[in-house]
Design a protein around this motif. Structure first.
Motif, PDB file in Angstrom:
ATOM      1  N   GLY A  49     -13.159  -3.611   0.879  1.00  0.00           N
ATOM      2  CA  GLY A  49     -12.299  -4.466   1.683  1.00  0.00           C
ATOM      3  C   GLY A  49     -11.928  -5.736   0.944  1.00  0.00           C
ATOM      4  O   GLY A  49     -10.763  -6.179   0.979  1.00  0.00           O
ATOM      5  N   GLU A  50     -12.905  -6.335   0.287  1.00  0.00           N
ATOM      6  CA  GLU A  50     -12.625  -7.517  -0.526  1.00  0.00           C
ATOM      7  C   GLU A  50     -11.560  -7.202  -1.580  1.00  0.00           C
ATOM      8  O   GLU A  50     -10.581  -7.944  -1.748  1.00  0.00           O
ATOM      9  CB  GLU A  50     -13.894  -7.981  -1.233  1.00  0.00           C
ATOM     10  N   PHE A  51     -11.784  -6.109  -2.294  1.00  0.00           N
ATOM     11  CA  PHE A  51     -10.858  -5.701  -3.346  1.00  0.00           C
ATOM     12  C   PHE A  51      -9.460  -5.446  -2.769  1.00  0.00           C
ATOM     13  O   PHE A  51      -8.452  -5.867  -3.340  1.00  0.00           O
ATOM     14  CB  PHE A  51     -11.409  -4.454  -4.043  1.00  0.00           C
ATOM     15  N   SER A  52      -9.397  -4.789  -1.608  1.00  0.00           N
ATOM     16  CA  SER A  52      -8.117  -4.503  -0.957  1.00  0.00           C
ATOM     17  C   SER A  52      -7.369  -5.788  -0.636  1.00  0.00           C
ATOM     18  O   SER A  52      -6.161  -5.915  -0.890  1.00  0.00           O
ATOM     19  CB  SER A  52      -8.333  -3.721   0.340  1.00  0.00           C
ATOM     20  N   GLY A  53      -8.082  -6.736  -0.020  1.00  0.00           N
ATOM     21  CA  GLY A  53      -7.447  -7.989   0.361  1.00  0.00           C
ATOM     22  C   GLY A  53      -6.906  -8.752  -0.832  1.00  0.00           C
ATOM     23  O   GLY A  53      -5.785  -9.286  -0.799  1.00  0.00           O
ATOM     24  N   LEU A  54      -7.685  -8.782  -1.907  1.00  0.00           N
ATOM     25  CA  LEU A  54      -7.236  -9.491  -3.103  1.00  0.00           C
ATOM     26  C   LEU A  54      -6.082  -8.770  -3.794  1.00  0.00           C
ATOM     27  O   LEU A  54      -5.172  -9.411  -4.331  1.00  0.00           O
ATOM     28  CB  LEU A  54      -8.409  -9.656  -4.072  1.00  0.00           C
ATOM     29  N   MET A  55      -6.110  -7.432  -3.758  1.00  0.00           N
ATOM     30  CA  MET A  55      -4.991  -6.689  -4.348  1.00  0.00           C
ATOM     31  C   MET A  55      -3.708  -6.893  -3.541  1.00  0.00           C
ATOM     32  O   MET A  55      -2.612  -6.947  -4.109  1.00  0.00           O
ATOM     33  CB  MET A  55      -5.342  -5.206  -4.438  1.00  0.00           C
ATOM     34  N   ALA A  56      -3.838  -7.015  -2.224  1.00  0.00           N
ATOM     35  CA  ALA A  56      -2.670  -7.314  -1.392  1.00  0.00           C
ATOM     36  C   ALA A  56      -2.122  -8.701  -1.721  1.00  0.00           C
ATOM     37  O   ALA A  56      -0.901  -8.903  -1.811  1.00  0.00           O
ATOM     38  CB  ALA A  56      -3.030  -7.206   0.079  1.00  0.00           C
ATOM     39  N   ILE A  57      -3.028  -9.659  -1.901  1.00  0.00           N
ATOM     40  CA  ILE A  57      -2.610 -11.012  -2.286  1.00  0.00           C
ATOM     41  C   ILE A  57      -1.925 -10.982  -3.653  1.00  0.00           C
ATOM     42  O   ILE A  57      -0.876 -11.612  -3.870  1.00  0.00           O
ATOM     43  CB  ILE A  57      -3.831 -11.955  -2.313  1.00  0.00           C
ATOM     44  N   ARG A  58      -2.494 -10.241  -4.573  1.00  0.00           N
ATOM     45  CA  ARG A  58      -1.921 -10.110  -5.916  1.00  0.00           C
ATOM     46  C   ARG A  58      -0.506  -9.534  -5.849  1.00  0.00           C
ATOM     47  O   ARG A  58       0.423 -10.029  -6.490  1.00  0.00           O
ATOM     48  CB  ARG A  58      -2.825  -9.213  -6.758  1.00  0.00           C
TER      49      ARG A  58
END
Length: 971
Positions: free
Chosen positions: A578-587
């Protein structure tokens, strides 16, 4: 007296304290009411002004009635789709005694080995099974799914580049014959690391390419063909290119293992080892590699060491997934693994044994060969000459393919339909010759032929006849554990013996800070093993999964209402994902706006270790901001770090309440500082159990958050997984939520898949949906209030015995708090580990140890614990404080005392010799109630240093352990 006609509410079953206990606790902490306590705890400016918009709560019985109707909307067709997912038979002895047993599913990650020997043995069985079948020396104790395991293999090999490859090699080749979902996950993971993924024909690969560092192959390939990779792997090795092979584990009972071909890493799924498909999960992935790579392996490795009695014992070894130590230098952000599912898969191998597994594999292969011969008689062309369980059948044209699809659906069958005029047929252990007969009749009807095929006749001469280079000749699963428990009675006793070695929530409170070990109610768990949810293939036609899609829609609405965000993705299958998903969405958001240079993520020094690890995985540069003496983010330091990086600022990752257990007063100002400088706010949802109904990520000012469904929303921890980490986001980030290459999910500009299945571990989403549905808005708010009350009550009762590190401005804590044990190092040579081990003698699992502050315990009681249980824990902690005082005052030996030698086993207590200056009674019955209700640690204190010096990770031969001991593990 009037009669109350309202049904009993689930809220009163979930929460531990009743009204009388609540009143007593409020009195103890000096609060006149819950409302006053919350006002003193949570800043007024971020409080919700209205109740969450949720349906009225349902009773447990009504919910199960309604949920049965929803389940009935799923249509279960016979699945021949394959693609890494197969129908399977969970042995009933394992189904009832493991999957449906809270003694197994409510246990925590086995950090405290002395009270986790059962799980640890089950996991070392899993590792041995994987190592034996893959032909590689070392296996870890499971990962999340096959796609992410392949990505972990790529990342590990990338981190190990040496020589000229170190600087120049950024290319990773993926065979186009890998499963499409695996390719998508690998591409998504590679992009932020600047790894160039090249997808193509592995037969045309130039392994001399200096830019190439690794390759990924599928075995058998996605269309079922079995290829001999020996020459390709040898050529790779000559050119310093390393290989990952994603392999069907069951096929390796018949086929030459990739490890014997020279593969550096072998990955895959153990789903078909007794774990239902569940519309995509949860399933335990496996990861096996060379022994020399042991310090680079992602996830957990279980090993053996010795205890204080010098007996062989199990423990978590080489904790490379310990991001709390490695943080942004971690090679992986893996934290949650699918432990419960790995345990089931390992037990499946124990129950069937090597002969049983081979018999299952031979049956499946035999059915496939009969189907092949039958198709040949009907005039159809099978594309693959060599196969294990899957055929690719060529068709004349798309019209014939559509005709076949309609006929198959009429018979409630799902096949795999390729873009070209071809169809895939995968067999599994559930199928038999009758299924072959039905399939052949469908193909015959498509050809409009009167020809019939005698399936019984075809089956009489079927043999396993792979070429010698592809035929497995090596033995596997020779250890006694895989050859002793094949009758149900013996298996039942083995399962129960291991279960009895482990402390779980069925025994006592597990007050782990930041981990929220709360009630996993039976009503929430019951639908988990319904076939309507378990037997559905993740790539089945969506109109067959209407029940699932209604569940997704309703759960997304619930989570949106709780977080205040309009968009939700259910795909991430762990909190770290989930952390990775959120940061990839931000990216992706910054890139879409033409600001791809924004790559700095600010992380507080108190953050969960997965935060910086996830940020690095997402291609971010991590900048650490400090916390002040009150445990809150230091605003001056934050402003300084933001100012220095404002041109490149992408995000901040914050946990709220803070990891120190405090509702920070300046949270909105923190968000404002980030937004004013072009960044977005990512909120780690680990501590949502203190937020729900009282405040929300949107109210605070965040842009995206993940939710640990295995914490706040009642999915059991299962000894270290399964977990789920959905993300909720603003409308600006909604277009970037993760997609899937097989079934469309996500937004208009969806990032690549985060997990292999479109909705992650879909089958366990029913647990959180049930929890929210039965609690309702009032109940969920009440949970947060009681969680905060219980924590403040414990803090109040312990503050005169242990220093409390952080509180809010009114002296209140959130749902957890930290007790400082560092002074005892000076006064009595007692450390946090000594208190943790001594708590076992009192029947408790230790709170979170040495995080976020070394030398401390972080305590989170949760709302599910009653005042009686809290008092029992307090009594134990206060008694331990007196034992420390005895050392401080010279009444107890500074080395030979009850804390330094804890825990005390039954063997030690009953031994003829007793060489301690304290009594046996003091060791094992420090409190009177323990004479009548004692949980005995299975082993004495574990020697971690010995285990790290002598790494042993597979089951030992029979002669390696003494009479009466359990099989241990050895390199």
């Amino acid at each position: 007296m009037s009669i109350d006609f309202d049904k009993e509410r689930f809220m009163h079953r979930h929460n531990g304290p009743d009204e009388k206990q609540e009143s007593e606790m409020l009195s103890s902490i000096g609060a006149s009411s819950i409302d006053e306590l919350i006002d003193q705890t949570i800043p007024k400016g971020i409080r919700l002004q209205e109740q969450i918009d949720l349906d009225e709560p349902m009773s447990e019985y009504r919910f199960l009635e309604e949920f049965r109707k929803l389940a009935d909307k799923n249509e279960i067709f016979e699945s021949y789709i394959g693609m890494g997912y197969h129908d399977t038979l969970t042995p009933n002895v394992i189904l009832r005694n493991v999957l449906e047993n809270p003694g197994w599913y409510t246990a925590y990650t086995p950090y405290q080995a002395e009270i986790a020997q059962g799980r640890l043995e089950a996991l070392i069985n899993f590792q041995t099974m994987v190592s034996d079948l893959t032909g590689r020396e070392l296996a870890n104790a499971s990962l999340l799914d096959e796609g992410t395991a392949a990505a972990e293999g790529m990342s590990m090999l990338y981190s190990m580049r040496r020589g000229a490859k170190r600087k120049n090699a950024h290319k990773f080749f993926v065979s186009e014959l890998c499963h499409p979902q695996t390719i998508d996950v690998v591409e998504g993971r590679a992009e932020p690391l600047d790894i160039e993924v090249v997808v193509g024909d592995h037969n045309e690969l130039d392994v001399t390419d200096e830019e190439l560092f690794g390759i990924l192959l599928q075995y058998p390939v996605t269309d079922g063909t079995v290829e001999d990779y020996s020459d390709l792997i040898a050529a790779c090795e000559e050119n310093n290119v390393q290989t990952v092979v994603a392999a069907d584990l069951l096929s390796l009972t018949l086929l030459t293992p990739p490890g014997e071909m020279g593969a550096d890493v072998v990955v895959g799924s153990t789903q078909r080892f007794g774990v239902p498909m569940g519309y995509g999960g949860p399933h335990a992935a496996y990861f096996a590699t060379r022994e020399k790579y042991k310090r680079k392996v992602p996830g957990r490795i279980i090993g053996v060491t010795q205890d204080e009695e010098e007996n062989p014992v199990y423990r978590m070894a080489l904790q490379t997934r310990e991001q709390h130590i490695r943080r942004e230098k971690a090679t992986s952000n893996i934290c949650t693994a699918q432990v419960l599912l790995a345990v089931i898969a390992g037990f499946y191998a124990v129950y069937h044994g090597p002969k049983g597994l081979r018999r299952i594999a031979e049956r499946i292969h035999g059915l496939t060969k009969v189907m092949d011969k039958g198709l040949e008689k009907l005039g159809f062309e099978v594309a693959n000459d060599l196969y294990f369980d899957t055929l690719k059948v060529r068709l004349e044209n798309d019209d014939q393919k559509e005709k076949l699809r309609r006929k198959a659906l009429d018979h409630k069958l799902n096949l795999r339909y390729f873009d070209e005029p071809a169809v895939g047929i995968s067999f599994d252990e559930v199928k038999d010759l009758d299924h072959v007969e039905v399939l052949l009749s469908i193909f015959a009807s498509v050809e409009d032929t009167d020809q019939t095929v005698n399936v019984e006749s075809l089956s009489e001469k079927i043999e396993v006849d792979f070429p010698s280079s592809l035929t497995r000749t090596s033995d596997y699963l020779e250890h006694p554990v895989f050859n002793l428990y094949h009758s149900e009675h013996e298996m039942l006793r083995y399962l129960k013996k291991l279960e009895n070695k482990d402390l779980s929530l069925v025994h006592s409170m597990i007050s782990l800070g930041s981990c929220t070990m709360k009630l996993n109610a039976t009503s929430e768990m019951i639908p988990l093993t319904w076939s309507e949810f378990g037997k559905l293939h993740p790539f089945a036609p969506e109109n067959q999964a209407e029940g699932y899609h209604e569940l997704f829609e309703k759960l997304e609405y619930q989570l949106a209402a709780i977080t205040g965000f309009p968009a939700v993705s259910l795909q991430p299958n762990s909190g770290a994902q989930g952390e990775f998903s959120g940061l990839m969405a931000i990216r992706a958001y910054h890139k879409h706006r033409g600001e791809s240079h924004r790559n700095v993520t600010i992380v507080p020094d108190s953050a969960h270790g997965t935060n910086p690890a996830s940020a690095v995985m997402a291609g971010m540069e991590v900048v650490v901001t400090e916390c002040d003496e009150h445990g809150s983010i230091d605003l001056d330091d934050l402003r300084e770090k933001v100012e220095a990086n404002k041109e490149d600022l992408a995000a901040i990752m914050i946990t709220y309440p803070s990891t120190h257990g405090v509702f920070e007063e300046d949270i909105r100002e923190i968000c404002q500082v980030i937004h004013e400088n072009g960044g977005l706010v990512y909120l780690d949802g680990a501590n949502m159990n203190a937020q729900v109904g009282l405040t929300s990520p949107a109210e605070i000012g965040a842009d995206v958050c993940h939710l640990n469904l295995h914490k706040t929303f009642c999915i059991p921890h299962g000894g270290g997984g399964p977990g789920m980490g959905p993300i909720a986001a603003t409308k600006e980030l909604a277009p970037f939520l993760p997609g899937n290459p097989v079934i469309k999910t996500g937004g208009e500009h969806a990032i690549k898949s985060i997990s292999a299945a479109p909705w992650g571990s879909a089958s366990i989403l029913s647990i959180s949906y049930a929890y929210i549905k039965m609690m309702g808005a009032e109940g969920l708010t009440r949970v947060s209030e009681i969680a905060i009350l219980n924590a403040n009550y414990l803090k109040e009762r312990l503050k005169d015995h242990y220093p409390i590190l952080y509180t809010g401005k009114n002296g209140r804590t959130a749902h957890e708090f930290i007790v400082d044990l560092r002074p005892f190092k000076q006064s009595a040579n007692i450390e946090s580990i000594d208190v943790a081990k001594r708590l076992m003698d009192y029947g408790f699992h230790a709170p979170t140890m040495s995080f976020p502050v070394p030398g401390t315990l972080m305590i989170e009681p949760t709302e599910s614990e009653s005042k009686e249980e809290l008092d029992r824990f307090c009594e134990a902690m206060r008694s331990i404080r007196e034992e420390i005082r005895e050392i401080e005052e010279g009444q107890a030996d500074p080395e030979n005392n009850v804390l330094k030698h804890a825990p005390h086993t039954m063997r030690v207590a009953m031994a003829e010799e007793w060489d301690h200056p304290y009594s046996r009674e003091k060791a094992i019955f420090p409190l009177d109630h323990l004479r009548f209700d004692k949980f005995w640690p299975a082993v004495s204190r574990v020697d971690d240093a010995y285990g790290d010096r002598n790494l042993m990770c597979n089951c030992v031969p029979l002669e390696a352990y003494s009479e009466g001991q359990q099989p241990a593990a050895i390199e």
